[in-house]
Design a protein around this motif. Structure first.
Motif, PDB file in Angstrom:
ATOM      1  N   ALA A   1       0.817  -1.220   0.000  1.00  0.00           N
ATOM      2  CA  ALA A   1       0.000   0.000   0.000  1.00  0.00           C
ATOM      3  C   ALA A   1       0.846   1.263   0.000  1.00  0.00           C
ATOM      4  O   ALA A   1       0.364   2.333  -0.378  1.00  0.00           O
ATOM      5  CB  ALA A   1      -0.942  -0.006   1.200  1.00  0.00           C
ATOM      6  N   ARG A   2       2.098   1.170   0.388  1.00  0.00           N
ATOM      7  CA  ARG A   2       2.988   2.349   0.336  1.00  0.00           C
ATOM      8  C   ARG A   2       3.318   2.745  -1.103  1.00  0.00           C
ATOM      9  O   ARG A   2       3.607   3.898  -1.368  1.00  0.00           O
ATOM     10  CB  ARG A   2       4.278   2.064   1.097  1.00  0.00           C
ATOM     11  CG  ARG A   2       4.127   1.965   2.582  1.00  0.00           C
ATOM     12  CD  ARG A   2       5.495   1.705   3.245  1.00  0.00           C
ATOM     13  NE  ARG A   2       5.368   1.228   4.597  1.00  0.00           N
ATOM     14  CZ  ARG A   2       4.988   1.971   5.637  1.00  0.00           C
ATOM     15  NH1 ARG A   2       4.695   3.234   5.467  1.00  0.00           N
ATOM     16  NH2 ARG A   2       4.912   1.439   6.840  1.00  0.00           N
ATOM     17  N   THR A   3       3.266   1.792  -2.042  1.00  0.00           N
ATOM     18  CA  THR A   3       3.688   2.074  -3.413  1.00  0.00           C
ATOM     19  C   THR A   3       2.603   1.823  -4.456  1.00  0.00           C
ATOM     20  O   THR A   3       2.751   2.236  -5.604  1.00  0.00           O
ATOM     21  CB  THR A   3       4.915   1.203  -3.778  1.00  0.00           C
ATOM     22  OG1 THR A   3       4.560  -0.176  -3.656  1.00  0.00           O
ATOM     23  CG2 THR A   3       6.093   1.530  -2.874  1.00  0.00           C
ATOM     24  N   GLU A   4       1.538   1.109  -4.093  1.00  0.00           N
ATOM     25  CA  GLU A   4       0.491   0.764  -5.046  1.00  0.00           C
ATOM     26  C   GLU A   4      -0.878   0.971  -4.418  1.00  0.00           C
ATOM     27  O   GLU A   4      -1.004   1.118  -3.212  1.00  0.00           O
ATOM     28  CB  GLU A   4       0.608  -0.713  -5.462  1.00  0.00           C
ATOM     29  CG  GLU A   4       1.919  -1.068  -6.133  1.00  0.00           C
ATOM     30  CD  GLU A   4       2.009  -2.558  -6.424  1.00  0.00           C
ATOM     31  OE1 GLU A   4       0.981  -3.123  -6.864  1.00  0.00           O
ATOM     32  OE2 GLU A   4       3.071  -3.139  -6.202  1.00  0.00           O
ATOM     33  N   LEU A   5      -1.877   0.921  -5.274  1.00  0.00           N
ATOM     34  CA  LEU A   5      -3.254   1.007  -4.802  1.00  0.00           C
ATOM     35  C   LEU A   5      -3.671  -0.361  -4.258  1.00  0.00           C
ATOM     36  O   LEU A   5      -3.522  -1.382  -4.925  1.00  0.00           O
ATOM     37  CB  LEU A   5      -4.190   1.414  -5.945  1.00  0.00           C
ATOM     38  CG  LEU A   5      -5.669   1.518  -5.602  1.00  0.00           C
ATOM     39  CD1 LEU A   5      -5.906   2.611  -4.571  1.00  0.00           C
ATOM     40  CD2 LEU A   5      -6.474   1.795  -6.855  1.00  0.00           C
TER      41      LEU A   5
ATOM     42  N   LEU B   1      -6.747  -3.894  10.358  1.00  0.00           N
ATOM     43  CA  LEU B   1      -5.914  -3.476   9.233  1.00  0.00           C
ATOM     44  C   LEU B   1      -5.918  -1.957   9.103  1.00  0.00           C
ATOM     45  O   LEU B   1      -4.887  -1.337   8.859  1.00  0.00           O
ATOM     46  CB  LEU B   1      -6.397  -4.138   7.941  1.00  0.00           C
ATOM     47  CG  LEU B   1      -5.574  -3.845   6.684  1.00  0.00           C
ATOM     48  CD1 LEU B   1      -4.121  -4.270   6.852  1.00  0.00           C
ATOM     49  CD2 LEU B   1      -6.211  -4.546   5.483  1.00  0.00           C
ATOM     50  N   MET B   2      -7.084  -1.346   9.294  1.00  0.00           N
ATOM     51  CA  MET B   2      -7.190   0.116   9.246  1.00  0.00           C
ATOM     52  C   MET B   2      -6.317   0.743  10.331  1.00  0.00           C
ATOM     53  O   MET B   2      -5.570   1.694  10.072  1.00  0.00           O
ATOM     54  CB  MET B   2      -8.642   0.551   9.450  1.00  0.00           C
ATOM     55  CG  MET B   2      -8.858   2.047   9.533  1.00  0.00           C
ATOM     56  SD  MET B   2      -8.615   2.895   7.979  1.00  0.00           S
ATOM     57  CE  MET B   2     -10.071   2.350   7.125  1.00  0.00           C
ATOM     58  N   ALA B   3      -6.376   0.219  11.539  1.00  0.00           N
ATOM     59  CA  ALA B   3      -5.566   0.746  12.642  1.00  0.00           C
ATOM     60  C   ALA B   3      -4.079   0.586  12.342  1.00  0.00           C
ATOM     61  O   ALA B   3      -3.281   1.500  12.603  1.00  0.00           O
ATOM     62  CB  ALA B   3      -5.928   0.045  13.955  1.00  0.00           C
ATOM     63  N   ALA B   4      -3.704  -0.559  11.774  1.00  0.00           N
ATOM     64  CA  ALA B   4      -2.292  -0.781  11.433  1.00  0.00           C
ATOM     65  C   ALA B   4      -1.830   0.200  10.356  1.00  0.00           C
ATOM     66  O   ALA B   4      -0.713   0.728  10.416  1.00  0.00           O
ATOM     67  CB  ALA B   4      -2.081  -2.221  10.974  1.00  0.00           C
ATOM     68  N   ALA B   5      -2.681   0.468   9.376  1.00  0.00           N
ATOM     69  CA  ALA B   5      -2.335   1.433   8.327  1.00  0.00           C
ATOM     70  C   ALA B   5      -2.158   2.827   8.923  1.00  0.00           C
ATOM     71  O   ALA B   5      -1.200   3.538   8.595  1.00  0.00           O
ATOM     72  CB  ALA B   5      -3.416   1.441   7.242  1.00  0.00           C
ATOM     73  N   ARG B   6      -3.073   3.223   9.790  1.00  0.00           N
ATOM     74  CA  ARG B   6      -2.953   4.543  10.432  1.00  0.00           C
ATOM     75  C   ARG B   6      -1.655   4.631  11.226  1.00  0.00           C
ATOM     76  O   ARG B   6      -0.931   5.616  11.155  1.00  0.00           O
ATOM     77  CB  ARG B   6      -4.144   4.795  11.355  1.00  0.00           C
ATOM     78  CG  ARG B   6      -5.415   5.049  10.630  1.00  0.00           C
ATOM     79  CD  ARG B   6      -5.464   6.491  10.165  1.00  0.00           C
ATOM     80  NE  ARG B   6      -6.640   6.670   9.343  1.00  0.00           N
ATOM     81  CZ  ARG B   6      -6.649   7.345   8.211  1.00  0.00           C
ATOM     82  NH1 ARG B   6      -5.555   7.914   7.776  1.00  0.00           N
ATOM     83  NH2 ARG B   6      -7.749   7.469   7.525  1.00  0.00           N
ATOM     84  N   ALA B   7      -1.361   3.585  12.012  1.00  0.00           N
ATOM     85  CA  ALA B   7      -0.146   3.590  12.842  1.00  0.00           C
ATOM     86  C   ALA B   7       1.117   3.640  11.979  1.00  0.00           C
ATOM     87  O   ALA B   7       2.120   4.232  12.380  1.00  0.00           O
ATOM     88  CB  ALA B   7      -0.129   2.355  13.741  1.00  0.00           C
ATOM     89  N   ALA B   8       1.066   3.045  10.774  1.00  0.00           N
ATOM     90  CA  ALA B   8       2.228   3.021   9.882  1.00  0.00           C
ATOM     91  C   ALA B   8       2.299   4.241   8.977  1.00  0.00           C
ATOM     92  O   ALA B   8       3.217   4.362   8.170  1.00  0.00           O
ATOM     93  CB  ALA B   8       2.192   1.740   9.043  1.00  0.00           C
ATOM     94  N   GLY B   9       1.320   5.148   9.089  1.00  0.00           N
ATOM     95  CA  GLY B   9       1.317   6.343   8.250  1.00  0.00           C
ATOM     96  C   GLY B   9       0.913   6.074   6.810  1.00  0.00           C
ATOM     97  O   GLY B   9       1.216   6.867   5.918  1.00  0.00           O
TER      98      GLY B   9
END
Length: 170
Positions: free
Chosen positions: A20-24, A43-51
């Motif tokens: 998700a850092r480089t692709e959709l 997964l949403m929480a992990a994405a938020r925590a990872a920026g």
């Protein structure tokens, strides 16, 4: 395509976030809105925590659908998720929810809906309940009544996804 579920979430989350850092990356579900009573919220929480930036395109949600279809008062309603698995814990949770004086929205497994309705009936025999089976699907069904009446009306085998609303109770 990656399968993401409670059993493999810890193992696949880092790979999903890296991509998700480089692709959709799109998260979809065959059971309504991802993240509502499923591991998608983790997964949403992990994405938020990872920026990792996240966008949401709202889709079907049985929680809001059953609330609206119930015809119950919705000035205030509470999404409760799945009832506990044990009878005693379910009865306690139903009693607490009924004390809130708000319409409550629940999800339940077809294997446990009869036990949940029986426990609700033990706590509040006169409660008004609206059950939706297979919301937005070809075989969608609606049931309205007391817990005991619904136990009689549900036809075996009970299959598919189930959501139900309990009207404010006094």
């Amino acid at each position: 395509i990656w399968s993401y579920r409670e059993a493999n979430a810890a193992a696949v989350t880092p790979g999903i976030l890296e991509r998700a850092r480089t692709e959709l990356v799109a998260v979809t579900s065959d059971a309504g809105m991802p993240g509502i009573s499923d591991p998608g919220s983790d997964l949403m929480a992990a994405a938020r925590a990872a920026g990792v930036p996240v966008e949401v395109l709202p889709g079907p949600s049985a929680a809001t659908g059953v609330a609206l279809l119930s015809g119950f008062a919705l000035r205030r309603f509470i999404f409760e998720g799945f009832p506990p698995r044990t009878s005693g814990a379910r009865r306690e949770r139903f009693a607490a929810a009924l004390a809130s004086e708000a319409t409550t929205i629940w999800y339940e497994s077809p294997r446990r809906i009869r036990a949940s309705l029986a426990d609700l009936g033990a706590v509040a025999a006169g409660a008004r309940v609206f059950v939706v089976r297979e919301f937005t699907k070809l075989h969608e069904q609606h049931y309205l009544g007391t817990p005991a009446a619904l136990l009689e009306e549900l036809v075996e085998p009970i299959r598919g996804e189930i959501a139900f609303a309990i009207a404010p109770y006094r």
